[in-house]
Write an enzyme that holds these catalytic residues in place. Structure first.
Site, PDB file in Angstrom:
ATOM      1  N   ASN A  27       0.844  -1.210   0.010  1.00 21.52           N
ATOM      2  CA  ASN A  27       0.122  -0.026  -0.117  1.00 21.52           C
ATOM      3  C   ASN A  27       0.960   1.211  -0.013  1.00 21.52           C
ATOM      4  O   ASN A  27       1.390   1.563   0.933  1.00 21.52           O
ATOM      5  CB  ASN A  27      -0.784  -0.092   1.439  1.00 21.52           C
ATOM      6  CG  ASN A  27      -1.627   1.080   1.475  1.00 21.52           C
ATOM      7  OD1 ASN A  27      -1.806   2.084   0.503  1.00 21.52           O
ATOM      8  ND2 ASN A  27      -2.646   1.384   2.361  1.00 21.52           N
ATOM      9  N   TRP A  28       0.962   1.835  -1.027  1.00 18.47           N
ATOM     10  CA  TRP A  28       1.904   2.906  -1.320  1.00 18.47           C
ATOM     11  C   TRP A  28       1.254   4.240  -0.777  1.00 18.47           C
ATOM     12  O   TRP A  28       2.043   5.184  -0.570  1.00 18.47           O
ATOM     13  CB  TRP A  28       2.126   3.208  -2.729  1.00 18.47           C
ATOM     14  CG  TRP A  28       2.951   2.075  -3.415  1.00 18.47           C
ATOM     15  CD1 TRP A  28       3.304   0.872  -2.828  1.00 18.47           C
ATOM     16  CD2 TRP A  28       3.673   2.312  -4.722  1.00 18.47           C
ATOM     17  NE1 TRP A  28       4.236   0.229  -3.862  1.00 18.47           N
ATOM     18  CE2 TRP A  28       4.243   0.943  -4.989  1.00 18.47           C
ATOM     19  CE3 TRP A  28       3.576   3.300  -5.855  1.00 18.47           C
ATOM     20  CZ2 TRP A  28       4.966   0.897  -6.284  1.00 18.47           C
ATOM     21  CZ3 TRP A  28       4.310   3.111  -6.935  1.00 18.47           C
ATOM     22  CH2 TRP A  28       4.891   1.732  -7.165  1.00 18.47           C
ATOM     23  N   LYS A  29       0.231   4.325  -0.176  1.00 18.25           N
ATOM     24  CA  LYS A  29      -0.465   5.451   0.457  1.00 18.25           C
ATOM     25  C   LYS A  29      -0.234   6.714  -0.401  1.00 18.25           C
ATOM     26  O   LYS A  29      -0.034   6.649  -1.804  1.00 18.25           O
ATOM     27  CB  LYS A  29      -0.183   5.512   1.645  1.00 18.25           C
ATOM     28  CG  LYS A  29      -0.104   4.410   2.578  1.00 18.25           C
ATOM     29  CD  LYS A  29       0.166   4.552   4.024  1.00 18.25           C
ATOM     30  CE  LYS A  29      -0.145   3.156   4.837  1.00 18.25           C
ATOM     31  NZ  LYS A  29       0.116   3.002   6.246  1.00 18.25           N
ATOM     32  N   HIS A  49      -9.276   0.956   5.193  1.00 23.23           N
ATOM     33  CA  HIS A  49      -7.982   1.357   5.703  1.00 23.23           C
ATOM     34  C   HIS A  49      -8.239   2.262   6.802  1.00 23.23           C
ATOM     35  O   HIS A  49      -9.022   3.197   7.034  1.00 23.23           O
ATOM     36  CB  HIS A  49      -6.961   1.854   4.900  1.00 23.23           C
ATOM     37  CG  HIS A  49      -5.661   1.744   5.333  1.00 23.23           C
ATOM     38  ND1 HIS A  49      -5.366   2.709   6.262  1.00 23.23           N
ATOM     39  CD2 HIS A  49      -4.845   1.048   5.014  1.00 23.23           C
ATOM     40  CE1 HIS A  49      -3.897   2.287   6.592  1.00 23.23           C
ATOM     41  NE2 HIS A  49      -3.800   1.344   5.983  1.00 23.23           N
ATOM     42  N   GLU A  99      -6.699   4.605   7.938  1.00 17.62           N
ATOM     43  CA  GLU A  99      -6.412   5.741   7.804  1.00 17.62           C
ATOM     44  C   GLU A  99      -7.732   6.565   6.989  1.00 17.62           C
ATOM     45  O   GLU A  99      -8.016   7.818   7.221  1.00 17.62           O
ATOM     46  CB  GLU A  99      -5.236   6.293   6.917  1.00 17.62           C
ATOM     47  CG  GLU A  99      -3.807   5.977   7.493  1.00 17.62           C
ATOM     48  CD  GLU A  99      -2.860   5.213   6.794  1.00 17.62           C
ATOM     49  OE1 GLU A  99      -2.752   5.485   5.594  1.00 17.62           O
ATOM     50  OE2 GLU A  99      -1.856   4.962   7.452  1.00 17.62           O
ATOM     51  N   GLU A 120      -5.095  -4.798  10.519  1.00 12.69           N
ATOM     52  CA  GLU A 120      -3.991  -4.053  10.841  1.00 12.69           C
ATOM     53  C   GLU A 120      -4.290  -3.205  12.204  1.00 12.69           C
ATOM     54  O   GLU A 120      -5.087  -2.389  12.058  1.00 12.69           O
ATOM     55  CB  GLU A 120      -4.013  -2.788   9.755  1.00 12.69           C
ATOM     56  CG  GLU A 120      -3.889  -3.306   8.386  1.00 12.69           C
ATOM     57  CD  GLU A 120      -3.217  -2.505   7.384  1.00 12.69           C
ATOM     58  OE1 GLU A 120      -2.240  -2.745   6.625  1.00 12.69           O
ATOM     59  OE2 GLU A 120      -3.733  -1.341   7.210  1.00 12.69           O
ATOM     60  N   GLY A 129       2.925   2.261  10.898  1.00 15.75           N
ATOM     61  CA  GLY A 129       3.856   3.514  10.385  1.00 15.75           C
ATOM     62  C   GLY A 129       4.697   3.698  11.917  1.00 15.75           C
ATOM     63  O   GLY A 129       5.353   4.690  11.822  1.00 15.75           O
ATOM     64  N   SER A 156       3.767  -2.113  10.199  1.00 13.52           N
ATOM     65  CA  SER A 156       5.276  -2.318  10.296  1.00 13.52           C
ATOM     66  C   SER A 156       5.939  -3.623  10.218  1.00 13.52           C
ATOM     67  O   SER A 156       6.793  -4.286  10.898  1.00 13.52           O
ATOM     68  CB  SER A 156       5.675  -1.732  11.813  1.00 13.52           C
ATOM     69  OG  SER A 156       5.128  -0.514  12.318  1.00 13.52           O
ATOM     70  N   GLY A 215       3.222  -1.197   3.981  1.00 15.01           N
ATOM     71  CA  GLY A 215       3.021   0.371   4.002  1.00 15.01           C
ATOM     72  C   GLY A 215       4.548   0.515   3.427  1.00 15.01           C
ATOM     73  O   GLY A 215       5.046   0.476   2.615  1.00 15.01           O
ATOM     74  N   GLY A 216       5.141   1.539   4.644  1.00 15.28           N
ATOM     75  CA  GLY A 216       6.564   1.751   4.275  1.00 15.28           C
ATOM     76  C   GLY A 216       7.590   1.076   3.642  1.00 15.28           C
ATOM     77  O   GLY A 216       8.170   1.589   2.717  1.00 15.28           O
TER      78      GLY A 216
END
Ligand code: 13P
Length: 249
Positions: A9-11, A94, A96, A166, A172, A212, A233-234
């Site tokens: 997930n590149w956000k 998600h 966010e 999640e 993150g 993470s 993510g990251g």
């Protein structure tokens, strides 16, 4: 055998040039696992990503979509629009989106319906906040998220549903759920589905862990029996790290 999936997930990261560069780097990686691999670039780069990955076994998926088929929803993107640029799978729910864009279970139920009606696959995210875990309310929170957004579906709809657990406190933050905490919640999610539907349904649904996940912890998390892959993510923004995670399955 459940599908094993690792999705990046590149956000809201990577402009067009960066998207193309990262995809070139991803294509140069060696895949040694059987996991299905997906990436979710931002809307504006979906078509370029799809073009760059034609005939290549990395699926391009979307991070969100609107519930309406079309109409006066300024700034929004429909299922049909996503499909027209090659997208067959969408991430919904998600944390966010829930936290910053007020997405409720009720709204998410509508989005899920629209995606399924358009024959798309859904990666549906659930997860508790730190307070919920501290007060030992995490299972209730996740159970309610699933009930409210998914329990109106027929059993056969789950052929096109993937769940992603999640925990919000692990996203993150560098703080991962322990493999045991992940396993415990994944087993609980599976039990929630089997109580409502059947073992047949719950056994077939892939449940991904997100929060993470890094090359150094992926193997242990993925080794748990109810963890069928990851939503990353990251670490998905770096080709070497992402494929180290893909190959950890
Ligand atoms: P991180 O891997 O950066 O914690 O993000 C997880 C996530 O939110 C994936 O959807």
């Amino acid at each position: 055998m459940r599908a094993q999936i690792v999705a990046g997930n590149w956000k809201m990261n990577n402009d067009l040039a960066m998207t193309e560069t990262l995809i070139t780097e991803l294509k140069n990686q060696k895949k040694t696992s059987d996991a299905e691999v997906m990436i979710a670039p931002t809307f504006t780069n979906l078509w370029a990503a799809f073009q760059a990955l034609r005939q290549f076994p990395i699926e391009v998926i979307a991070q969100n979509m609107h519930f309406a088929e079309n109409g006066a929803y300024t700034g929004e993107v429909s299922a049909e629009m996503l499909k027209s640029v090659g997208v067959q799978t969408v991430i919904l729910g998600h944390s966010e989106r829930r936290a910053y864009f007020n997405e409720t279970d009720e709204l998410l139920a509508k989005k899920v319906d629209t995606a399924l009606k358009n024959e798309m696959r859904v990666i549906f995210c659930v997860g508790e906040e730190l307070n919920d875990r501290k007060s030992d309310n995490h299972e209730n929170v996740v159970e309610n998220q699933i009930k409210n957004a998914l329990f109106h579906l027929d059993a056969n709809a789950y052929e096109n549903i993937v769940l992603a657990y999640e925990p919000v406190w692990a996203i993150g933050t560098g703080e991962t759920a322990t493999p045991e905490q992940a396993q415990e919640m994944h087993a609980f999610i599976r039990k929630t589905l089997s109580n409502k539907y059947s073992n047949d349904v719950s056994d077939k649904v892939s449940i991904l862990y997100g929060g993470s996940v890094k090359p150094n912890n992926a193997k242990e998390i993925f080794s748990k029996p109810d963890v069928d892959g990851g939503l990353i993510g990251g670490a998905s923004l770096n080709a070497n790290d992402f494929f180290a995670i893909v190959n950890a399955i």
